[in-house]
Motif scaffolding. Sequence first.
Motif, PDB file in Angstrom:
ATOM      1  N   GLU A   1      -5.445  -9.136   9.274  1.00 45.05           N
ATOM      2  CA  GLU A   1      -6.311 -10.141   9.930  1.00 45.05           C
ATOM      3  C   GLU A   1      -6.398 -11.426   9.104  1.00 45.05           C
TER       4      GLU A   1
ATOM      5  N   ILE B   1      -4.961   2.537   2.693  1.00 44.33           N
ATOM      6  CA  ILE B   1      -6.278   2.682   3.341  1.00 44.33           C
ATOM      7  C   ILE B   1      -6.168   1.867   4.628  1.00 44.33           C
ATOM      8  N   VAL B   2      -6.165   2.548   5.752  1.00 43.01           N
ATOM      9  CA  VAL B   2      -5.825   1.858   7.003  1.00 43.01           C
ATOM     10  C   VAL B   2      -6.771   0.701   7.312  1.00 43.01           C
ATOM     11  N   ARG B   3      -8.064   0.895   7.094  1.00 44.00           N
ATOM     12  CA  ARG B   3      -9.016  -0.177   7.435  1.00 44.00           C
ATOM     13  C   ARG B   3      -8.786  -1.397   6.542  1.00 44.00           C
ATOM     14  N   ARG B   4      -8.400  -1.135   5.315  1.00 40.93           N
ATOM     15  CA  ARG B   4      -8.122  -2.246   4.403  1.00 40.93           C
ATOM     16  C   ARG B   4      -6.812  -2.959   4.813  1.00 40.93           C
TER      17      ARG B   4
ATOM     18  N   GLN C   1       0.859  -1.192   0.000  1.00 40.92           N
ATOM     19  CA  GLN C   1       0.000   0.000   0.000  1.00 40.92           C
ATOM     20  C   GLN C   1       0.887   1.231   0.000  1.00 40.92           C
TER      21      GLN C   1
ATOM     22  N   GLU D   1      -1.201   3.397  13.644  1.00 38.96           N
ATOM     23  CA  GLU D   1      -2.475   3.302  12.923  1.00 38.96           C
ATOM     24  C   GLU D   1      -3.020   1.878  12.874  1.00 38.96           C
ATOM     25  N   ILE D   2      -2.135   0.907  12.681  1.00 35.27           N
ATOM     26  CA  ILE D   2      -2.620  -0.490  12.576  1.00 35.27           C
ATOM     27  C   ILE D   2      -2.721  -1.149  13.956  1.00 35.27           C
TER      28      ILE D   2
ATOM     29  N   ILE E   1      -5.644  -3.221   7.803  1.00 35.37           N
ATOM     30  CA  ILE E   1      -5.944  -4.039   8.994  1.00 35.37           C
ATOM     31  C   ILE E   1      -6.646  -5.339   8.579  1.00 35.37           C
ATOM     32  N   ARG E   2      -7.546  -5.235   7.626  1.00 35.14           N
ATOM     33  CA  ARG E   2      -8.257  -6.424   7.134  1.00 35.14           C
ATOM     34  C   ARG E   2      -7.272  -7.419   6.510  1.00 35.14           C
ATOM     35  N   HIS E   3      -6.324  -6.889   5.732  1.00 37.95           N
ATOM     36  CA  HIS E   3      -5.290  -7.751   5.128  1.00 37.95           C
ATOM     37  C   HIS E   3      -4.513  -8.476   6.232  1.00 37.95           C
TER      38      HIS E   3
ATOM     39  N   ARG F   1       2.504   4.339  10.899  1.00 35.22           N
ATOM     40  CA  ARG F   1       1.746   3.159  10.450  1.00 35.22           C
ATOM     41  C   ARG F   1       1.575   2.151  11.592  1.00 35.22           C
TER      42      ARG F   1
END
Length: 239
Positions: free
Chosen positions: A121, A112-115, A99, A149-150, A117-119, A146
């Motif tokens: 997970e 995209i921070v939420r994305r 990213q 953020e994560i 985090i999903r990656h 970062r």
Amino acid sequence: MAKRVLVKFSGEALASKEGFGIDTAILKYIASEIKSLVENGIEVGLVVGGGNIIRGVSAAKEGIIRRSAGDYMGMLATVINAVALQEALEYWGLKVRVQSAIKMEEICEPFIVRRAIRHLEKGRVVIFAAGTGNPFFTTDTAATLRAIEIGAEMIIKATKVNGVYDKDPNRFPDAKKLDTLTYDEALSDNIKVMDDTAIALAKDNRLPIVVCNMFESGNLLEIIKGDYTKCSIVSNNIK
Ligand code: GTP
């Protein structure tokens, strides 16, 4: 054991013997170290510097290239390293996403921070490229940002030395390794852990900074498992 970490590698460490470019043997080694973390169920975010290709400050030192332009060139260098590291991680069979803080959709995802985090997970390694996307910040600051953020439990600065010293160990034979430091000690002038912006950000957010030697195989995993004997740790803990 920490569940989610951010590891920062210097770009310089990727360099070949000539001091520039990318040594694929080193890349392969770094990726294998990351693989052992993922195999142990650790979620890994990565930041890699760009000093093996170009550094903003050095590019600007003759006064021809302005500092901001030099820094953008440095950010592009980190994208080159991130793409290389992605290849090496995939070579070992890991799932990886890059990213970038500066959009370049043909090459990688935007940050995209939420994305991200999903990656993580889902067990994917996420490499954060292009620094913070702004000049006048270092990749150490980007890595700290970062990490916060994560929601990483620590930032590991993987370097060529095994920790933080009270003075430059290359110049002073009596330099002493500091096993633990407070943020305020890390901010003092003679201690070179990270730049002040990065340390202040870590301090404000109580993010521990660990400095270790990336060339000692197994080091990262030991640290994440809680063995801090072969590194230095910066935190608010009283010694
Ligand atoms: P899930 O939504 O969890 O399935 O994540 P994913 O990353 O696998 O899904 P997606 O379909 O968004 O991405 C598929 C592939 O395209 C992945 O390798 C992504 O890294 C890549 N990809 C996604 N967005 C971009 C982009 O903006 N630019 C580039 N170059 N690649 C992208």
